[in-house]
Design an enzyme around this catalytic site. Structure first.
Site, PDB file in Angstrom:
ATOM      1  N   ARG A   1      -7.976  16.891   4.937  1.00 19.97           N
ATOM      2  CA  ARG A   1      -8.826  17.184   3.773  1.00 19.97           C
ATOM      3  C   ARG A   1     -10.116  17.861   4.208  1.00 19.97           C
ATOM      4  O   ARG A   1     -10.667  17.544   5.252  1.00 19.97           O
ATOM      5  CB  ARG A   1      -9.132  15.888   3.006  1.00 19.97           C
TER       6      ARG A   1
ATOM      7  N   ASN B   1       0.879  -1.168   0.000  1.00 22.15           N
ATOM      8  CA  ASN B   1       0.000   0.000   0.000  1.00 22.15           C
ATOM      9  C   ASN B   1       0.914   1.214   0.000  1.00 22.15           C
ATOM     10  O   ASN B   1       1.394   1.645   1.046  1.00 22.15           O
ATOM     11  CB  ASN B   1      -0.915  -0.018   1.226  1.00 22.15           C
TER      12      ASN B   1
ATOM     13  N   ASP C   1      -4.302  14.843  14.075  1.00 25.44           N
ATOM     14  CA  ASP C   1      -4.401  13.600  14.837  1.00 25.44           C
ATOM     15  C   ASP C   1      -5.524  13.716  15.858  1.00 25.44           C
ATOM     16  O   ASP C   1      -5.466  14.541  16.779  1.00 25.44           O
ATOM     17  CB  ASP C   1      -3.067  13.321  15.531  1.00 25.44           C
TER      18      ASP C   1
ATOM     19  N   GLU D   1      -7.611  -4.132   5.391  1.00 28.42           N
ATOM     20  CA  GLU D   1      -7.480  -3.990   3.941  1.00 28.42           C
ATOM     21  C   GLU D   1      -6.384  -4.884   3.383  1.00 28.42           C
ATOM     22  O   GLU D   1      -6.512  -5.422   2.279  1.00 28.42           O
ATOM     23  CB  GLU D   1      -7.198  -2.525   3.598  1.00 28.42           C
TER      24      GLU D   1
END
Length: 397
Positions: A244, A8, A286, A382
């Site tokens: 974001r 990843n 965070d 994942e």
């Protein structure tokens, strides 16, 4: 012993995991031997973290890391270490690829033609796609006969109803592929597969999964199929994230360009790297730091995060026609009890009753026995999903 390597790759990190194939005949029996991550790539302070199958730190010698480490160098360190392990052979490598566009709706074996086609999707995920594909070439050069498999974050959402994917734009733009794709699909796919194990006989026809991490999105799943999700054409839509912005009024973006003279580069930097929890708080991206901070700006950032999550849950519940279960996953979803509590309190109108003690203990089920909507904390994986798909595509199981 044959193993699958999962990768990843991001702009500043390279996550990897190593899965033995012996005895791995199902998703549940596929267990990692090692998980690790190079961080601080491409200009940061390089670090290597490695854990065993139980999550315990492992001391490993991959050679001294230089003061600046680029992705190709990190790959070289990793592959040299793997090749020196006496009881290990690589059978295949699986890659997390953020964007599959409209053409790639299932994991595929990587070929030069497919790599080139996926590279053409870079404009749809400019901060992710090139880094996802970067390890393919050095691996092919070093191990030309080893299968590589691309696993897509968009694939889980590929069969959503067209009305859920379409923007109200001129039709020719829609036909060019300017539609809502959705992301975090590998995480949602994994949670969807393990739900029966956690929920037992509980109703699960209408489920919302909240993947809450540094990147955050939610997905509405009806009878095991994605029907709506909060991220769309890019991985910036939806709720605020670590850095974001989440969804914005398009007119605000036009204002920043036309009235304040922001360039595309400056706007990209602002919306992707300087907004979200970091932008609102001015302190950190965070969640752990914000929850520990006494600053009112930190509280405001956390409150906005939870408020927007509740609003998104309301929208997805409408798309589902109701809600049976709400599942929290990923870093914040799995570990930030105060955030889960704020979100669940905002969902009381749906019939969700929070068990505060269970929530503080991070137990599987955090709703009361009488709650009309179940609330759950289920760790995602994942990497395991990538490894399983890779084993299938490469014909190893």
């Amino acid at each position: 012993m044959s193993h699958i390597l999962t990768l990843n790759s991001g702009s500043s990190s390279l996550k990897f995991a190593l899965y033995p194939l012996a005895g791995a005949d199902s998703l549940d029996t596929l267990t990692p031997r090692y998980r690790g991550m190079f961080s601080g790539l491409n200009g940061g302070t390089p670090r290597l973290k490695l854990q065993d199958s139980e999550g315990r730190p492992v001391a490993v010698d991959m050679g001294e890391l230089p003061s600046r480490l680029e992705l190709p160098d990190a790959m070289a360190h990793l592959l040299s270490w793997l090749e020196d392990l006496p009881d290990l052979s690589l059978a295949a490598v699986g890659h997390r690829v953020v964007h599959g566009g409209r053409d790639y709706q299932q994991p595929v074996a990587v070929t030069p033609e497919i790599t080139a086609a996926l590279g053409e999707l870079e404009s749809l995920a400019p901060l992710h796609q090139p880094f996802c594909l970067a390890p393919v070439a050095p691996l092919a050069e070093r191990h030309p006969d080893m299968p590589q498999v691309a696993c897509f974050d968009t694939a889980f959402h590929a069969n959503q109803p067209e009305v859920a994917r379409q923007f109200a734009l001129p039709r020719e733009m829609t036909q060019r592929g300017l539609v809502r794709y959705g992301f975090h699909g590998l995480s949602y796919d994994y949670i969807n597969r393990v739900l029966p194990r956690h929920l037992g006989d509980a109703r699960r026809e209408r489920v919302i999964v909240a993947h809450l991490g540094n990147g955050a999105s939610l997905c509405a799943i009806r009878n095991g199929t994605s029907v709506a999700t909060t991220m769309g054409f890019t991985a910036i839509e939806g709720m605020p994230m670590g850095t974001r912005s989440g969804s914005l009024d398009p007119g605000l973006v036009l204002h920043l360009i036309q009235q304040e003279g922001m360039s595309a580069e400056a706007l990209t930097e602002t919306l992707y790297k300087r907004s979200g929890l970091l932008g609102v708080s001015g302190i950190s991206s965070d969640m752990r730091e914000l929850l520990a901070s006494p600053a009112p700006e930190a509280r405001e950032a956390v409150d906005l995060y939870a408020y927007r999550a509740v609003c998104e849950i309301g929208s997805l519940a409408a798309a589902l026609g109701g809600l049976d279960q709400l599942v929290f996953t990923a870093g914040i979803g799995e570990h930030a009890a105060p955030v889960r509590e704020a979100i669940c309190r905002g969902c009381e109108w749906l019939g969700l009753e929070l068990d505060s003690d269970a929530n503080q203990r991070d137990t599987d089920q955090i709703s009361t026995a009488d709650s009309r909507v179940g609330a759950w904390v289920i760790p995602t994986d994942e990497e395991r999903m990538i490894a399983w798909y890779t084993a299938q595509v490469a014909g190893l199981v």
